[in-house]
Design an enzyme around this catalytic site. Structure first.
Site, PDB file in Angstrom:
ATOM      1  NE  ARG A 164      -4.303   3.598 -23.688  1.00 54.20           N
ATOM      2  CZ  ARG A 164      -4.025   3.008 -24.865  1.00 54.20           C
ATOM      3  NH1 ARG A 164      -2.921   2.318 -25.028  1.00 54.20           N
ATOM      4  NH2 ARG A 164      -4.851   3.109 -25.890  1.00 54.20           N
TER       5      ARG A 164
ATOM      6  CB  VAL B 244      -2.410   6.648 -15.351  1.00 50.53           C
ATOM      7  CG1 VAL B 244      -1.937   5.579 -14.370  1.00 50.53           C
ATOM      8  CG2 VAL B 244      -2.897   6.007 -16.650  1.00 50.53           C
ATOM      9  CG  ASP B 245      -8.066   9.608 -16.438  1.00 52.63           C
ATOM     10  OD1 ASP B 245      -8.320  10.446 -15.556  1.00 52.63           O
ATOM     11  OD2 ASP B 245      -8.741   8.568 -16.590  1.00 52.63           O
TER      12      ASP B 245
ATOM     13  CG  HIS C 226      -2.510   1.962 -10.139  1.00 53.74           C
ATOM     14  ND1 HIS C 226      -3.584   1.232 -10.589  1.00 53.74           N
ATOM     15  CD2 HIS C 226      -2.103   1.349  -8.998  1.00 53.74           C
ATOM     16  CE1 HIS C 226      -3.818   0.226  -9.761  1.00 53.74           C
ATOM     17  NE2 HIS C 226      -2.946   0.286  -8.780  1.00 53.74           N
TER      18      HIS C 226
ATOM     19  CB  CYS D   8      14.870   9.755 -14.089  1.00 53.01           C
ATOM     20  SG  CYS D   8      16.508   9.076 -14.448  1.00 53.01           S
TER      21      CYS D   8
ATOM     22  CB  CYS E 215      16.822  12.067 -16.444  1.00 56.78           C
ATOM     23  SG  CYS E 215      16.568  12.789 -14.817  1.00 56.78           S
TER      24      CYS E 215
ATOM     25  CB  CYS F 163      20.776  11.988 -13.532  1.00 54.29           C
ATOM     26  SG  CYS F 163      19.839  10.742 -14.437  1.00 54.29           S
TER      27      CYS F 163
ATOM     28  CB  THR G   6     -12.462  -0.132  -9.587  1.00 56.26           C
ATOM     29  OG1 THR G   6     -11.368  -1.054  -9.535  1.00 56.26           O
ATOM     30  CG2 THR G   6     -13.136  -0.050  -8.238  1.00 56.26           C
ATOM     31  CB  SER G   7     -12.812  -4.923 -12.642  1.00 56.68           C
ATOM     32  OG  SER G   7     -11.400  -4.841 -12.552  1.00 56.68           O
TER      33      SER G   7
END
Ligand code: OAD
Length: 233
Positions: free
Chosen positions: A59, A93-94, A108, A116, A135, A138, A175-176
């Site tokens: 993606r 999320v793009d 989202h 992390c 990460c 940490c 959006t659906s």
């Protein structure tokens, strides 16, 4: 129907479809090719992190090369010129809203960020994220994409709900209407007395709740709708 005043805009995968990014539930969409239970839940990541990384790496690579289309650009112009509050919320999320110059709240999460799973530190994701990545804060081998999976709490809900309670116009684009809490935003906006409009290629599961519908590809309908709004502002 349009109303001047505060606006909340919710975008979904449909706004990025004409930029070449797959939607989830259209024919040949991502969920026709992948099982949600195998790639988009915390349990899937615990069972097989390499498979989940492969899915999101693909993606991310697609998104890295994608360019915003006329719909993203029109929303940027609206955000720059609108004289009242305007919150742009995306389920995507793009980073196409950002590439076009908009500021968007990513409920989202974001493909280009890593998270992390142990200490919740976030950093810019490499193009390929893997089980080998540590990460930077940490040192644990618990790097995951900064994506809200099914069963997890979406981000920024306080800010979004407060904007919905104070908005005069709510628009849902591409959006659906199948995934909550985003699918319920139209009801929140209606309770606040806002006008509501849906822009989509076809009816969605939530179409019945909207006062107005504008049907067609986002690259055409969104610039026209933005033009009308700005001419009334
Ligand atoms: P969907 O794939 O469920 O829906 C895409 C919508 O876009 C459909 O209603 C299409 O009709 C519409 N559409 C497609 N092409 C379009 C175009 N060119 N112009 C206008 N509309 C178009 O995507 P979302 O609703 O965004 O969550 O999905 C919501 C969430 O479900 C996603 O954020 C993702 C997914 O599972 C997570 O992964 C947590």
């Amino acid at each position: 129907m349009t109303k001047t005043g505060n606006i909340v805009i919710l975008t979904g995968a449909g706004i990025s479809a004409e930029s070449g990014l797959s939607t989830f539930r259209d024919e040949n969409g991502l969920w026709a090719q992948h099982r949600i239970e195998e790639v988009a839940t915390p349990e899937a990541f615990a069972r097989n992190p390499a498979r989940v990384h492969r899915f999101y790496n693909a993606r991310r690579k697609q998104a890295l090369h994608a360019m915003p289309n006329a719909a993203h650009h029109a929303l940027t112009e609206l955000q720059q010129k609108w004289p009242y509050d305007l919150l742009l919320v995306t389920q995507n999320v793009d980073d196409l809203h950002e590439k076009s110059g908009s500021r968007a709240v990513h409920m989202h999460g974001a493909l280009m960020r890593a998270l992390c799973a142990a200490c919740a530190h976030r950093w810019d994701s490499p193009a390929d994220l893997s089980v080998e990545d540590t990460c930077p804060a940490c040192g644990a081998h618990t790097a995951r994409p900064d994506i809200v999976w099914f069963g997890e709490m979406p981000y920024h809900m306080q800010d979004i709900l407060s904007a919905l309670q104070n908005c005069d116009l709510f628009a849902a684009i591409g959006t659906s209407g199948q995934v909550y809490p985003a699918a319920g935003f139209v009801q929140e906006a209606l309770s606040a007395g806002a006008a509501t409009v849906e822009l989509n290629l076809k009816d969605s599961d939530m179409s019945y709740a909207f006062q107005d519908q504008i049907t067609g590809p986002a690259s055409e309908t969104v610039p026209q709708w933005v033009g009308r709004l700005l001419s009334q502002a």
